[in-house]
Design a protein around this motif. Structure first.
Motif, short mmCIF file in Angstrom:
data_model
loop_
_atom_site.label_atom_id
_atom_site.label_comp_id
_atom_site.label_asym_id
_atom_site.label_seq_id
_atom_site.Cartn_x
_atom_site.Cartn_y
_atom_site.Cartn_z
N ASN A 13 122.67 17.03 -5.79
CA ASN A 13 122.92 18.31 -5.23
C ASN A 13 122.95 18.24 -3.59
OD1 ASN A 13 123.60 21.19 -5.42
ND2 ASN A 13 121.38 21.46 -5.14
N ASP A 14 124.04 17.73 -3.15
CA ASP A 14 124.12 17.64 -1.59
C ASP A 14 125.51 17.50 -1.22
OD1 ASP A 14 124.57 15.00 -2.36
OD2 ASP A 14 122.93 14.24 -1.85
N LEU A 15 126.08 16.91 -0.06
CA LEU A 15 127.21 16.74 0.38
C LEU A 15 128.34 15.90 -0.50
CD1 LEU A 15 126.77 16.59 4.22
CD2 LEU A 15 128.23 17.98 3.26
N VAL A 18 130.68 17.63 -2.47
CA VAL A 18 132.14 18.33 -1.80
C VAL A 18 132.82 16.80 -1.60
CG1 VAL A 18 132.64 19.40 0.05
CG2 VAL A 18 130.49 19.95 -0.82
N GLU A 29 130.98 18.18 7.62
CA GLU A 29 129.67 18.02 7.27
C GLU A 29 128.54 18.85 7.86
OE1 GLU A 29 129.00 13.94 6.60
OE2 GLU A 29 130.56 13.81 5.17
N LEU A 32 128.95 22.58 7.17
CA LEU A 32 128.48 22.97 5.72
C LEU A 32 127.12 22.93 5.59
CD1 LEU A 32 131.22 20.74 3.75
CD2 LEU A 32 130.97 23.28 3.73
N VAL A 33 126.49 21.82 5.89
CA VAL A 33 125.01 21.78 5.97
C VAL A 33 124.25 22.91 6.65
CG1 VAL A 33 122.83 20.57 6.63
CG2 VAL A 33 124.65 19.40 5.76
N VAL A 36 125.01 26.20 4.30
CA VAL A 36 123.95 26.12 3.18
C VAL A 36 122.71 26.62 3.55
CG1 VAL A 36 122.76 24.71 1.45
CG2 VAL A 36 125.20 24.57 1.77
N TRP A 58 125.38 23.17 -3.97
CA TRP A 58 126.14 22.45 -3.25
C TRP A 58 127.11 22.03 -4.31
CZ3 TRP A 58 127.20 21.10 1.14
CH2 TRP A 58 126.28 20.96 2.30
N ARG A 59 126.93 21.95 -5.61
CA ARG A 59 127.88 21.69 -6.68
C ARG A 59 128.51 23.00 -6.96
NH1 ARG A 59 128.73 21.44 -12.25
NH2 ARG A 59 126.65 22.46 -12.49
N VAL A 62 129.65 25.42 -3.29
CA VAL A 62 130.21 24.88 -2.00
C VAL A 62 131.39 23.72 -2.54
CG1 VAL A 62 129.89 23.53 0.10
CG2 VAL A 62 127.89 24.94 -0.54
#
Length: 234
Positions: A13-15, A18, A29, A32-33, A36, A58-59, A62
């Motif tokens: 569950n992170d970048l 994406v 990036e 996006l961080v 979130v 994230w999933r 995003v």
């Protein structure tokens, strides 16, 4: 026309969620961080997303939102209807932030969520405009004859028939509809075809196996039984 099948992603569950949808540069990036982080910060007071989905943001949000831009990457001027917390509208704006001439207009009638969208846009310096009005009033606020869009997006907003009604002014002027749809899409498609003529491309979702992203072009309202088309629009 059905799109090429694609397997769903199952990543941390992170970048990476994406990155599995489309390539990202360092600026994307970073934004996006930060985005979130702002969702998590504002969630307790604004109730931006369903609390049960926040751990998988994230999933579920995003990366899922990024699928809209990935489906139509050449589009530069976007209209996002019912933007909520900004999925996909703010994600699209982040992906277009360094593209000259790009813009995303986000429409959200909920004042609390519109305030959040405005705060993110300002803090991350995104090419976005927030319109806090009901979708039904948009043709007067954003007349299709004066303001043109390449794409109209919406996620978890309404049935396909109603989405086409909402977006008709801009779809009829040449925009492409980019809509997230769920497991009931086949029924929605059949229902919409009773009132509308349109071309459709169906892409498998990379997030949910029974969902898809659809691209809709050449939209035209069909005349109702026995009535000329201009009367059917009333």
């Amino acid at each position: 026309m059905a799109g090429k099948a694609a397997s769903t992603i199952d990543v941390a569950n992170d970048l990476d969620a994406v990155r599995a949808i489309l390539p990202l540069d360092a600026a994307m990036e970073e934004r996006l961080v930060a985005y979130v982080g702002l969702v998590r910060k504002w969630q307790p007071v604004k109730n931006l997303v369903a609390p049960s989905t926040l751990p998988d943001i994230w999933r579920r949000h995003v990366a899922d939102g990024a699928q809209a831009f990935a489906a139509l990457p050449k589009a530069r001027r976007w209209l996002d209807l019912g933007s909520g917390a900004g999925f996909p509208g703010l994600v699209t704006a982040i992906l277009l932030a360094d593209v000259e001439g790009a813009s995303v207009t986000l429409v959200e009638s909920n004042g609390r969520k519109a305030a959040f969208l405005q705060a993110v846009t300002r803090e991350l310096r995104l090419p976005a405009k927030i319109v806090s009005e009901r979708i039904e009033s948009l043709p007067e606020r954003l007349p299709a004859g004066e303001i043109r869009f390449d794409a109209v997006s919406a996620r978890a907003l309404a049935s396909l028939d109603r989405l086409l009604s909402y977006a008709e002014p801009w779809l009829g002027a040449g925009a492409t509809g980019v809509f997230h749809k769920g497991q009931d899409f086949a029924t929605e498609h059949r229902q919409a075809a009773l009132s509308w003529s349109f071309d459709l491309v169906e892409l498998k979702s990379r997030i949910e196996a029974d969902s898809r992203i659809i691209l809709v072009d050449h939209v035209r309202r069909l005349p109702t039984a026995g009535l000329p088309e201009q009367d059917a629009r009333r």
